[in-house]
Scaffold this active site. Structure first.
Site, mmCIF file in Angstrom:
data_model
loop_
_atom_site.group_PDB
_atom_site.id
_atom_site.type_symbol
_atom_site.label_atom_id
_atom_site.label_comp_id
_atom_site.label_asym_id
_atom_site.label_seq_id
_atom_site.Cartn_x
_atom_site.Cartn_y
_atom_site.Cartn_z
ATOM 1 N N SER A 13 -10.784 -1.210 2.964
ATOM 2 C CA SER A 13 -9.898 -1.733 4.181
ATOM 3 C C SER A 13 -10.179 0.219 5.056
ATOM 4 O O SER A 13 -9.540 0.883 4.316
ATOM 5 C CB SER A 13 -8.994 -2.389 4.263
ATOM 6 O OG SER A 13 -8.863 -3.682 3.770
ATOM 7 N N GLU A 61 -5.889 3.532 6.180
ATOM 8 C CA GLU A 61 -5.185 3.243 4.703
ATOM 9 C C GLU A 61 -6.006 4.646 4.120
ATOM 10 O O GLU A 61 -5.937 4.626 3.175
ATOM 11 C CB GLU A 61 -5.934 1.918 4.510
ATOM 12 C CG GLU A 61 -5.158 1.871 3.025
ATOM 13 C CD GLU A 61 -5.483 0.882 2.404
ATOM 14 O OE1 GLU A 61 -4.786 -0.630 2.428
ATOM 15 O OE2 GLU A 61 -6.894 0.632 2.158
ATOM 16 N N ARG A 69 1.035 -1.394 0.060
ATOM 17 C CA ARG A 69 0.175 -0.116 0.088
ATOM 18 C C ARG A 69 0.678 0.735 -0.248
ATOM 19 O O ARG A 69 0.629 2.295 0.951
ATOM 20 C CB ARG A 69 -0.883 0.423 1.198
ATOM 21 C CG ARG A 69 -1.820 -0.928 1.184
ATOM 22 C CD ARG A 69 -2.506 -0.946 0.082
ATOM 23 N NE ARG A 69 -4.306 -1.576 0.152
ATOM 24 C CZ ARG A 69 -4.659 -3.619 -0.318
ATOM 25 N NH1 ARG A 69 -3.112 -4.070 -0.386
ATOM 26 N NH2 ARG A 69 -5.705 -3.828 -0.095
HETATM 27 N N1 EPU Z 1 -10.382 -11.214 9.863
HETATM 28 C C1 EPU Z 1 -10.866 -12.028 10.838
HETATM 29 N N2 EPU Z 1 -12.463 -11.038 11.247
HETATM 30 C C2 EPU Z 1 -12.749 -9.850 10.333
HETATM 31 C C3 EPU Z 1 -11.512 -9.551 9.282
HETATM 32 C C4 EPU Z 1 -10.564 -11.020 9.297
HETATM 33 O O1 EPU Z 1 -10.710 -12.791 11.777
HETATM 34 O O2 EPU Z 1 -13.325 -9.255 10.474
HETATM 35 C C5 EPU Z 1 -8.930 -12.897 9.476
HETATM 36 C C6 EPU Z 1 -9.529 -13.682 8.556
HETATM 37 O O3 EPU Z 1 -9.661 -14.526 8.962
HETATM 38 C C7 EPU Z 1 -8.048 -13.997 7.841
HETATM 39 C C8 EPU Z 1 -7.230 -12.468 8.216
HETATM 40 O O4 EPU Z 1 -7.552 -12.239 8.992
HETATM 41 O O5 EPU Z 1 -7.696 -14.737 8.678
HETATM 42 C C9 EPU Z 1 -6.974 -11.384 7.049
HETATM 43 O O6 EPU Z 1 -8.156 -11.604 6.877
HETATM 44 P P1 EPU Z 1 -8.444 -11.266 4.642
HETATM 45 O O7 EPU Z 1 -8.114 -12.030 4.419
HETATM 46 O O8 EPU Z 1 -10.260 -10.999 4.651
HETATM 47 O O9 EPU Z 1 -7.700 -10.172 4.828
HETATM 48 P P2 EPU Z 1 -7.571 -8.538 5.110
HETATM 49 O O10 EPU Z 1 -5.768 -8.714 5.069
HETATM 50 O O11 EPU Z 1 -8.290 -7.976 6.297
HETATM 51 C C10 EPU Z 1 -6.546 -7.978 3.011
HETATM 52 C C11 EPU Z 1 -6.589 -6.180 2.220
HETATM 53 C C12 EPU Z 1 -8.315 -6.265 1.278
HETATM 54 C C13 EPU Z 1 -7.941 -7.607 0.598
HETATM 55 C C14 EPU Z 1 -7.872 -9.152 1.341
HETATM 56 C C15 EPU Z 1 -7.434 -9.774 0.542
HETATM 57 C C16 EPU Z 1 -5.152 -4.926 3.584
HETATM 58 C C17 EPU Z 1 -5.665 -3.900 4.232
HETATM 59 N N3 EPU Z 1 -6.714 -5.350 2.892
HETATM 60 O O12 EPU Z 1 -7.836 -7.645 3.935
HETATM 61 O O13 EPU Z 1 -7.130 -5.235 0.380
HETATM 62 O O14 EPU Z 1 -9.385 -7.858 -0.343
HETATM 63 O O15 EPU Z 1 -6.262 -8.847 1.627
HETATM 64 O O16 EPU Z 1 -6.573 -10.345 -0.440
HETATM 65 O O17 EPU Z 1 -4.579 -5.497 3.564
HETATM 66 C C18 EPU Z 1 -8.711 -2.846 -0.222
HETATM 67 O O18 EPU Z 1 -7.284 -2.469 0.842
HETATM 68 O O19 EPU Z 1 -9.368 -1.748 0.584
HETATM 69 C C19 EPU Z 1 -8.938 -4.879 1.103
HETATM 70 C C20 EPU Z 1 -10.076 -4.323 0.517
#
Ligand code: EPU
Length: 336
Positions: A235, A332, A163
């Site tokens: 996010s 972000e 990012r």
């Molecule tokens: N998790 C939870 N509870 C939640 C959300 C997440 O326990 O409410 C856990 C999930 O189970 C998983 C981990 O946290 O083990 C990561 O969650 P997820 O795969 O949904 O991805 P993220 O790290 O929360 C990032 C990006 C997203 C992107 C996803 C998928 C950032 C800030 N966000 O989210 O990007 O879609 O990975 O690759 O890096 C965005 O930037 O707007 C965005 C949506």
């Protein structure tokens, strides 16, 4: 073509759907128009407002918002199955992804359904499901306002990170991106290693380009609120990157905590969504704003919220995560 608006309500131009106004907003199509604008008028205050998907307005904007609307997707050439494509900054990112998939070109499919325009993709190096914009971007072209000329940077010069890019750092506030050049591939290269992607792709019948796009769209739709229905900016926070020691300490207390290796072996990326969820804030609501019930990284506007209310909730979330885990999570989303 130029379209010039005065005292414009920004509600339909920011995905949080907050009501704030800008003194002026100018849509431009060509680089010539953009340069002529800057040469003709002195803008004391200006910034680029692209799709408005990564900004939270907490007050009116007393300057000029510049919106690129150039739409072209042009094939520049092909060599050994590598295809170069030039894309206007105003093109919807997901239309570009759909175009690539229709043409059998690999590289963008994991980035399906990310809201926003092509010109904004390099700024925060958008990423999802194991792919980032920097994997396909080869060159970014922009108007350098300070130098009053068009310039371009190759991918190695863009300072891309998680990012991150030079456009958020050294070049912040001094350039207007007009187009990106990307490189796609005719050769299949499925990336299924992240989360539920492989399972969903199998369910759809295997790792074709179309199935991967469909799988990513389905996963995103199941977790992320549609900005057309519920105001949000994806996010709201970045996933924090902490030292190995900090991560180890946390893992002894929370062995199930998701964590990811980074390019730097001394650093570990944590999941802010998990931290917020674990802090008990998933689905938490305060008046018109809340923490999304299916993905705790996303703050939502249930209708009629002000930017100030969203910020107040964000500060509360940050403080709670800091209190419970000792970890700072940064926003972000850009705040105005
Ligand atoms: N998790 C939870 N509870 C939640 C959300 C997440 O326990 O409410 C856990 C999930 O189970 C998983 C981990 O946290 O083990 C990561 O969650 P997820 O795969 O949904 O991805 P993220 O790290 O929360 C990032 C990006 C997203 C992107 C996803 C998928 C950032 C800030 N966000 O989210 O990007 O879609 O990975 O690759 O890096 C965005 O930037 O707007 C965005 C949506």
């Amino acid at each position: 073509m130029i379209r010039d608006f005065q005292e414009i309500n920004l509600a339909s131009r920011n995905s949080f759907q907050v009501v704030q106004h800008a003194s002026r907003l100018i849509e431009f199509e060509t680089e010539e128009e953009l340069m002529a604008l800057f040469r003709r008028e002195r803008f004391d205050r200006w910034m680029v407002l692209s799709g408005g998907n990564n900004i939270l307005f907490t007050r009116d904007y007393d300057g000029v918002l510049l919106c690129p609307v150039a739409q072209e997707i042009e094939l520049l050439g092909e060599e050994q199955g590598r295809v170069r494509v030039r894309v206007g900054a105003g093109r919807e990112w997901d239309e570009l992804v759909a175009w690539a998939v229709e043409h059998g070109l690999w590289g963008l499919e994991n980035l399906s359904l990310i809201p926003g325009k092509a010109g904004a993709a390099p700024v925060q190096n958008i990423g999802a499901y194991g792919a980032e914009a920097k994997d396909v971007i080869r060159r970014v072209r922009f108007y350098d306002v300070a130098e009053d000329r068009m310039r371009s940077l190759g991918v190695e010069e863009c300072g891309f990170g998680y990012r991150e890019s030079i456009f958020k750092q050294a070049l912040k506030g001094r350039v207007v991106i007009t187009e990106i050049e990307i490189e796609l591939s005719r050769e299949a290269n499925p990336r299924l290693g992240y989360g539920d992607v492989e399972r969903e792709v199998e369910r759809l019948g295997g790792a074709t380009l179309r199935n991967i796009r469909e799988a990513i769209c389905a996963i995103r739709r199941s977790k992320l609120p549609d900005t057309a229905v519920l105001g949000n900016a994806g996010s709201f926070f970045k996933n924090p990157i902490v030292s190995h020691e900090v991560a180890e300490g946390m893992l002894t207390r929370y062995p199930e905590m998701p964590h990811y290796a980074t390019a730097d072996p001394a650093k570990v990326k944590l999941a802010a969504g998990w931290l917020i969820d674990r802090a008990g804030l998933k689905g938490y609501r305060e008046g018109a704003v809340g923490v999304h019930e299916k993905q705790a990284l996303v703050l939502v506007n249930y209708g009629g919220a002000t930017g100030g209310e969203v910020i107040a909730l964000a500060r509360k979330v940050q403080a709670e995560v800091k209190k419970q885990f000792g970890v700072e999570i940064d926003t972000e989303v850009n705040i105005w």
